[in-house]
Enzyme design. Structure first.
Site, short mmCIF file in Angstrom:
data_model
loop_
_atom_site.label_atom_id
_atom_site.label_comp_id
_atom_site.label_asym_id
_atom_site.label_seq_id
_atom_site.Cartn_x
_atom_site.Cartn_y
_atom_site.Cartn_z
N CYS A 46 5.73 2.95 -6.42
CA CYS A 46 5.76 4.40 -6.59
C CYS A 46 5.17 5.14 -5.39
O CYS A 46 4.92 6.32 -5.44
CB CYS A 46 5.05 4.82 -7.88
SG CYS A 46 3.34 4.28 -7.92
N GLU A 49 -3.01 -1.11 -5.01
CA GLU A 49 -3.19 -0.17 -3.91
C GLU A 49 -4.19 -0.67 -2.88
O GLU A 49 -4.35 -0.07 -1.83
CB GLU A 49 -3.71 1.17 -4.44
CG GLU A 49 -2.83 1.79 -5.51
CD GLU A 49 -3.26 3.21 -5.83
OE1 GLU A 49 -2.76 4.13 -5.19
OE2 GLU A 49 -4.10 3.37 -6.74
C1 PEP Z 1 0.00 5.56 -3.69
O1 PEP Z 1 -1.14 5.44 -3.27
O2 PEP Z 1 0.99 5.00 -3.18
C2 PEP Z 1 0.27 6.42 -4.85
C3 PEP Z 1 1.45 6.45 -5.40
O3 PEP Z 1 -0.75 7.19 -5.29
P1 PEP Z 1 -1.23 8.54 -4.58
O4 PEP Z 1 -0.28 8.85 -3.48
O5 PEP Z 1 -1.27 9.59 -5.62
O6 PEP Z 1 -2.59 8.17 -4.07
MG MG Z 2 -2.81 6.06 -4.53
#
Ligand code: PEP
Ligand code: MG
Length: 757
Positions: free
Chosen positions: A675, A604
């Site tokens: 994701c 991320e």
């Molecule tokens: C993302 O950062 O892409 C992720 C899937 O996590 P979240 O959206 O929960 O931060």
């Molecule tokens: Mg995230």
């Protein structure tokens, strides 16, 4: 100078409506600059003209009647170039256009500056003087600064009129568009229901009283309760504080008198407002007036008013808890929507969501997408508190809210809604078909979940696994940290429902825009602060309880994977793995027959992209969180509507980072999934598949749409497209190239981003 500026802005801020806003501006600016004329011209889109809206110095009769065509005169020139014009003698300029009936022939010096809000020119602020002299640099800078500060107030006042269907110069308007950003695609037409956090005077929306007499009576009862509280306090304080301070309570009681504040509220209720709205209106007026005063003692009195009125509000809300009435076609509106607000509306009545704050990747928008509810986020200029009960069109594709819809526009949108219904019906046949390209390349479509309801919906849509279970969701809905046992029950439900399909559970990812009410994290830069794995490694007791709960829940099912969020270095992975191993050993020692699960990390952060290969070596799988990766690569807060136009996963830097992660993970023989929300965008999904992602994990509502697009293309087409877009250097061009490819493949217009309405 700063003081003069501040006091003008404060005074303008306190104005009731557009006309008084402008009247205050011209009078205060004329005085502050010692000029003879100050005028404001505003663009009236209905008339396509700049209308003289307010003036001190020109003939009063001309105000509201005189106008210039767009581009006409010096005003037109200032607006066209969005730059100031400063002239010794205006009449000598070739663009000068004499405005009859204004009396401007007496004035020579001219300084006009544009009023710009969000890049668009709302109008022009002009000062004029008899003398033939250029305004000096200081004067010009003063007017520019003032105009920049006032633009937002003027825009807000204009928008408030527009909501009532009135243009700046008082003409009837239709189809007023308030831009925001897309939160969840789809279209809705419905009636606005404005919800708000309680006990906050500044957030109470305007509503009509159901029964004026009853409302007044109820208000008086509440007022009396506060009066009694004040008298009690007065008595209690005897001997504890100085007599002068004790007098303050008498002042409070007098302020509540029928002839003072109380009376003003009653008058407003008589005009049709509900008690809370009337109280908030009167309180906010007084607070603004006091705050605008130069005298520090008087400006402090604003706090007294706020305190006093908040006490009355407390009684109004406590004695008559608001039962919000949800219409059959509810469009839920709030300054800042929260998951709890969504949960209060009966599902069948909720047609759309509008949030003034937040952006397309805020977590509430992600929730909306999961629920398949059209949503507009970041509608920053929408005077939402005036929207109660009004009919609105919500365009979740373009990210727009439209008020005062014309018959024609309503009809067009009704057609789109019908088209969407047909599309959804048509997609149902794909549920049991594999997700493969026309030339049989297989891709796995998994889902992101948070609640049990998501699981049911996901299974119904034919999901092949859970790529991201956001474990923080049950934590967010709880009033304290859920115990190991409580967590274990929740996790078991998810694992059992999906078994034997894999469920990827992410360890607690709080911080950023996800804060637990019982564990507040106050930080100046929350997205760069204590988030995700950083919090849980600092609190091993929370991390361990969660891991133990996950492992215990998986006994006998063995379909669990554990995923670590916000990883920025190898130490975090090592520490987390040690804690997981420790929890595993403990459970074995306790006689619980758990199986050690695959452990993966989320990519991320840019740092993790550069270290993707090293990280891949350390774990069993890699999953890209493109929501955060985009935010951190582009330095664009995913939650901030002001910069939402810069947030795009189609940025070439994001695409090449994604490609690099796939290559690195595969070089280590590890599977790689994605994701983030881009996996659920059909066009983006095609690129991700071509990059080699093994699994695309998305919200359940997007699953069949993505499947339908992938099935309509060959892998060869997808790879050609990827090759082509990797050569492009601009996100918008990449988007267009993808749309064109989908169009050529015969993909329905509602599944493409460049939909034309
Ligand atoms: C993302 O950062 O892409 C992720 C899937 O996590 P979240 O959206 O929960 O931060
Ligand atoms: Mg995230």
């Amino acid at each position: 100078m700063l003081d003069r500026l501040r006091s003008i802005v404060q005074e303008v801020n306190a104005a009731k409506d557009l006309q008084s806003t402008l009247d205050i501006i011209v009078s205060r600016v004329r005085k502050a600059m010692g000029t003879q004329v100050c005028s404001v011209y505003l663009l009236d889109k209905e008339l396509d003209c700049h209308v003289l809206m307010a003036s001190e110095g020109l003939n009063k009769e001309a105000v509201g009647h005189v106008s210039l065509q767009v581009g006409e005169g010096l005003v037109g020139l200032v607006a066209k170039h969005a730059e100031p014009i400063n002239l010794e003698d205006a009449s000598l300029h070739p663009s000068f256009h004499y405005l009859k009936d204004t009396g401007e022939e007496n004035f020579h010096a001219f300084l006009g500056v544009p009023i710009i809000h969000h890049r668009s020119v709302l109008g022009v602020l002009v000062v004029q003087h008899e003398d033939r002299r250029r305004f000096d640099e200081g004067e010009e800078a003063f007017l520019i600064t003032l105009s920049a500060q006032l633009a937002g107030v003027i825009a807000h006042a204009e928008a408030t009129g527009a909501i009532e269907g009135i243009s700046p110069s008082g003409h009837k308007t239709f189809d007023t568009v308030f831009p925001g950003v897309s939160g969840s695609s789809g279209v809705a037409i419905g009636q606005a229901v404005v919800v708000f956090p309680h006990a906050d005077l500044s957030k109470i929306p305007q509503r009509h009283a159901r029964d004026i007499e009853k409302e007044i009576e109820f208000f008086k009862i509440c007022l009396n309760s506060v009066r009694n509280d004040m008298r009690d306090l007065h008595a209690k304080m005897a001997g504890q504080v100085a007599e002068e301070e004790r007098q303050l309570f008498d002042v409070y009681v007098r302020m509540l008198d029928d002839s003072a504040l109380g009376n003003e509220v009653v008058e407003r209720i008589k005009m049709g407002s509900w008690a809370q709205g009337a109280l908030a209106y009167v309180a906010n007026e007084h607070v603004r007036n006091f705050e605008a005063m130069n005298d520090s003692y008087l400006s402090e009195r604003a706090i007294d008013i706020k305190d006093l009125c908040s006490r009355v509000l407390f009684y109004l809300q406590e004695k008559d808890p608001i039962e919000t009435e949800y219409h059959d076609n509810t469009i839920l509106v709030s300054e800042e929507l929260t998951p709890a607000m969504l949960a209060e509306v009966p599902k069948e009545k909720l047609k759309g969501l509008i949030s003034v704050k937040g952006s397309g990747n805020s977590h509430v928008a992600i929730l909306a997408r999961t629920m398949g509810i059209p949503t507009v986020m970041g509608a920053v200029d929408l005077p939402y508190s005036q929207l109660e009960g009004k009919e609105v069109i919500l365009d979740g594709y373009k990210g727009e809210v439209i008020t005062n819809p014309s018959e024609l526009l309503r009809k067009r949108y009704l057609e789109t809604i019908e088209e969407e219904n047909q599309l959804v019906k048509g997609l149902e046949g794909l549920k049991d078909l594999p997700c493969e390209t026309a030339d049989k390349h297989r891709v796995h479509l998994w889902v992101n979940t948070g609640l049990m309801a998501d699981v049911m919906q996901s299974l119904d849509q034919g999901a092949e696994g859970i790529g991201l279970f956001r474990t923080e969701v049950p934590f967010l809905l709880s009033e304290r940290f859920p115990s190991e046992q409580e967590q274990s029950v929740i996790y078991r439900e998810q694992l059992e429902a999906f078994a034997p399909k894999v469920v990827t559970m992410r360890t607690l990812d709080i911080g950023g825009d996800k804060s637990l009410p019982y564990f507040p994290i106050e930080e100046a830069n929350p997205f760069l602060g204590w988030r995700g794995i950083r919090v849980t490694l600092d609190h091993p007791e929370i991390f361990t309880a969660q891991i133990r709960a996950m492992l215990r829940a998986s006994v006998g099912l063995e379909n669990l994977q554990i995923m670590l969020p916000m990883i920025s270095n190898v130490n975090e992975v090592n520490s987390a793995k040690q804690l997981i191993k420790k929890a595993f050993r403990e459970l074995l020692q306790e006689g619980i027959k758990v199986k050690y699960p695959p452990v993966g990390v989320m990519i991320e952060l840019p740092a993790a992209v550069y270290q993707a290969r090293t990280l891949a070596k350390m774990v069993d799988f890699i999953s890209v969180g493109s929501n955060d990766l985009t935010q951190y690569l582009l330095a664009v807060d995913r939650n901030n509507p002001r910069v939402a136009n810069l947030y795009t996963a189609f940025h070439p830097a994001v695409l090449s980072a994604l490609q690099q992660v796939v290559t690195m993970a595969h070089a280590e023989g590890k599977p790689v999934s994605i994701c983030g929300e881009m996996a659920g965008d059909p066009g983006a999904a095609v690129l991700l598949m071509a990059m080699g992602f093994d699994i695309l994990s998305m919200n359940a509502a997007a699953l069949l749409k993505v499947k339908s697009v992938i099935r309509s293309l060959t892998m060869e087409v997808a790879q050609d497209l990827l090759e082509q877009v990797m050569e492009l250097d601009d996100a918008q061009m990449i988007r267009s190239a993808v749309d064109l490819a989908l169009y050529n493949a015969g993909v329905d217009r509602l599944l493409r981003s460049s939909r034309t309405n």
